[in-house]
Design a protein around this motif. Structure first.
Motif, PDB file in Angstrom:
ATOM      1  N   SER A  89       0.896  -1.207   0.147  1.00  0.00           N
ATOM      2  CA  SER A  89      -0.142   0.088  -0.133  1.00  0.00           C
ATOM      3  C   SER A  89       0.904   1.313   0.078  1.00  0.00           C
ATOM      4  CB  SER A  89      -0.936   0.038   1.288  1.00  0.00           C
ATOM      5  OG  SER A  89      -0.229   0.005   2.507  1.00  0.00           O
ATOM      6  N   VAL A 118      -3.920   5.054  -4.840  1.00  0.00           N
ATOM      7  CA  VAL A 118      -4.452   5.269  -3.351  1.00  0.00           C
ATOM      8  C   VAL A 118      -6.067   5.277  -3.591  1.00  0.00           C
ATOM      9  CG1 VAL A 118      -4.873   7.314  -1.927  1.00  0.00           C
ATOM     10  CG2 VAL A 118      -2.696   6.766  -2.775  1.00  0.00           C
ATOM     11  N   GLN A 122      -8.816   6.580   1.305  1.00  0.00           N
ATOM     12  CA  GLN A 122      -7.380   6.600   2.103  1.00  0.00           C
ATOM     13  C   GLN A 122      -7.046   7.840   2.319  1.00  0.00           C
ATOM     14  OE1 GLN A 122      -5.031   3.721  -0.651  1.00  0.00           O
ATOM     15  NE2 GLN A 122      -4.000   3.456   1.330  1.00  0.00           N
TER      16      GLN A 122
END
Length: 666
Positions: A89, A118, A122
């Motif tokens: 991530s 993203v 987020q």
């Protein structure tokens, strides 16, 4: 015996057939259909191999072939037991690459890296892969340990012997599903793998620095084309210009860990857009032809990679090259740089800061003009303050190149920060449109346009009503943001297409490479530079009386240039001083069809520390995923096939013997 063997064969092929569903079998009518079923091609942005005189940075496959590895999620992974394609991530990027640098055993089992895009839900607090003092070696002062970029991790300046891709949103979802599937099927005989095709020619040939790869022709130098324009046009036939020049500059390139995801919305494109809007505003003002100073606008490329644009511009000035005809260094009274200005809005107030180099009357005059322009907006929410005297000097900027050439240069930089960058995404792929404020950029455009109007006319007491005639089109600011900082509409926007035929839709402000001999007259020029040239030539042109209307052949009158030639194959001839300036290292020379690295020159201190950046060539870049069987299962299938073959042979021999004996009895 034979019957039993035939039964075993039938049983084996029955189970083999079950591995294909009836729907899949009916839809696969050709080899391409089979490939589509087997492989899923992913959309992504690669980290590529860059080189300098000292070595290399960036990413590449470690050898000459593709890398294939099972997909695993980084998460709370303690150790890698086999070469793996690690899924990250965005908020895990810095931690992962720091671990790679510090844990050799871990790094050896990194087959490749996949970085998720993203999601809208987020919230990323910050990510900057650049250094805490970007390009510190070019600073005109000694304190290079100062942190202009506190969040800088420096990971983009390391060399990684594995491929890295930033995934698109759709590809991120696909890989997440495959990673989860691998976790659930840990002991299964199949696994989902990623195949990385990021083989660099410098790796294949063993040319691991700029000197050797340029000699081996396995790389090309970073660079492009800067653009400058004057308002009003300069009569180049007069070698001695009587007017002093106010040179206003901005940068048009950025950097990122991922080559083609370098938008640089806050740093530096917010300043570029503000200056373009200011040029547009000044183009509608009467009387500049009779002003006491000459306004010149200069947009550099290659600044994120050793100030290639500004250093090459100054070098061409020394040579009195055609690309800078009409300008000379001695006529430049002042350098005004528009830096990062897109985050000036905060808590209802818009705060901007002036960073100065040296002390002179023209600097004081410029500061006063900026204050006067800010006051003319009649808003208590907008303030322009001097940067802290505790700063070691000016922040990373093109002005550093001017000071490296001449320490007495008078310069002012307008920024939205005082002691450190306000952007948490400096030189990150996350520095996108959402990271800047349109009203802040529009306000800076107005301040710059009005300040330049004051400086050009050498008027210290212009009224607010007089300055109010210089108006910025906020709709143009919004349009430029959509064109230069988004894929929708991107470079396919109406404004860009009214000037050029873009080769792509999604903008990226990575400078790229020079494909051949650099020249201001021909050769490949990227979409952004071509748009800038046409836009500036149009906005700074004078009234088109008695000039050619079309330029399908050439513009015949002195001072004419052809704009919009790409849009309708005809174009318009206008009188304008707008030119390209090649931007590449001053340590490079193109001769006899190839690039040569020149020895360092002690008279050029910035050239002495020039890294001479190049980018490796490659044949193809690709990324895809598919499913493979475990090698143990493959061995079992092979053993089963051999056993069946042997048993079949025994069955045939036995049957033949039995039949022969039976026939003899008869």
């Amino acid at each position: 015996m034979a019957a039993r063997l035939l039964y075993l064969l039938a049983f084996f092929f029955f189970h083999l057939r079950r591995s294909f569903s009836e729907g899949e079998a009916s839809s696969m009518e050709s080899v391409p259909d089979l490939q589509k079923r087997m492989y899923t091609v992913l959309d992504g942005y690669p980290c590529v191999r860059l080189l300098n005189l000292s070595g290399e940075i960036g990413c590449a496959n470690p050898g000459r072939g593709k890398v294939v590895a099972p997909i695993v999620r980084f998460g709370n992974l303690t150790q890698l037991t086999q070469p793996s394609a690690v899924l990250l991530s965005v908020d895990e990027i810095e931690g992962f690459f720091k671990r790679v640098s510090n844990d050799l055993n871990f790094a050896q089992n990194v087959g490749g890296v996949l970085v998720e895009s993203v999601s809208s839900s987020q919230e990323i607090l910050g990510l900057s892969p650049d250094q805490k003092f970007p390009q510190a070696k070019f600073a005109p002062y000694q304190n290079i340990s100062y942190e202009w970029n506190p969040l800088g991790s420096g990971i983009m300046w390391n060399s990684y012997q594995f491929p890295v891709f930033l995934l698109s949103a759709s590809s991120s979802l696909s890989v997440q599903e495959l990673s989860t599937s691998n976790e659930k099927r840990e002991k299964a005989y199949t696994a989902h793998v990623a195949e990385f095709d990021l083989v660099m020619q410098t790796t294949k040939s063993g040319t691991r620095d700029s000197q050797s790869c340029l000699e081996g022709r396995t790389c090309l130098p970073l660079g492009g084309y800067s653009v400058w324009s004057s308002l009003p046009p300069i009569n180049a036939s007069y070698s001695n210009q009587s007017k002093g020049v106010i040179l206003t500059v901005a940068s048009m390139d950025s950097a990122s860990f991922f080559r083609d995801k370098s938008l640089g919305a806050e740093s530096p494109i917010s300043g570029l857009i503000a200056l373009l809007a200011a040029v547009d505003a000044l183009s509608h003002v009467d009387g500049l032809a009779n002003s006491s100073r000459q306004l010149v606008f200069l947009f550099f490329t290659g600044e994120a990679w050793g100030y290639l644009g500004s250093r090459r511009f100054l070098y061409e000035l020394d040579l009195h090259s055609d690309c800078v005809s009409g300008l000379n260094e001695t006529s430049i009274e002042m350098v005004l740089e528009i830096g990062s200005v897109g985050k000036g809005a905060g808590q209802g107030a818009k705060k901007f800061f002036t960073h100065t180099a040296g002390a002179s009357s023209v600097i004081n005059e410029t500061l006063n003009a900026l204050k006067q322009a800010g006051d003319s907006l009649l808003s208590d929410e907008i303030t322009i303050s001097s940067a802290s005297t505790a700063n070691p000097g000016i922040p990373p900027s093109s002005l550093m190149a001017f000071l490296g050439k001449n320490s007495q240069t008078s310069g002012v930089i307008l920024e939205d920060f005082d002691t450190a960058f306000t952007s948490n995404f400096y030189h990150s792929h996350l520095d996108d449109l959402s990271n800047i404020n349109v009203s802040a950029v529009a306000d800076v455009a107005t301040i710059v346009a009005r300040a330049l109007f004051v400086l050009a006319n050498d008027e210290k007491n212009l009224s607010n009503s007089a300055l109010g005639t210089v108006k910025v089109n906020e709709s143009l600011v919004q349009e430029l943001m959509g064109c230069l900082l988004s894929c929708e509409p991107g470079l396919s926007c109406a404004l860009v297409k009214s000037y050029i035929s873009p080769s792509t839709t999604c903008p990226s402000h990575y400078p790229g490479v020079l494909l051949g001999e650099p020249t201001p007259y021909a050769g490949y020029v990227d979409d952004t530079s071509r748009f800038m040239w046409n836009f500036l030539a149009d906005k700074t042109s004078i009234w088109k009386q008695n000039v050619s209307s079309a330029c399908s052949q050439n513009c015949t009158h002195e001072g004419e240039v052809c704009i919009r030639a790409e849009t309708d194959q005809k174009g318009d001839c206008v009188i304008s001083t707008t030119r390209y300036v090649p931007a590449y290292s001053t340590r490079l020379k193109f001769e006899s069809g190839s690039w040569k690295v020149l020895p360092p020159n002690s008279s050029d201190p910035m050239g002495m520390v020039d890294p001479v950046w190049t980018e490796s060539n490659w044949d193809a870049i690709g990324l895809r995923v598919y499913t493979v069987q475990d090698s143990t299962y493959d061995h079992f299938v092979l053993l089963g096939g051999i056993s069946i073959t042997v048993l079949s042979y025994v069955a045939i021999v036995t049957t033949r013997t039995f039949i022969t004996k039976a026939l003899k009895r008869d």
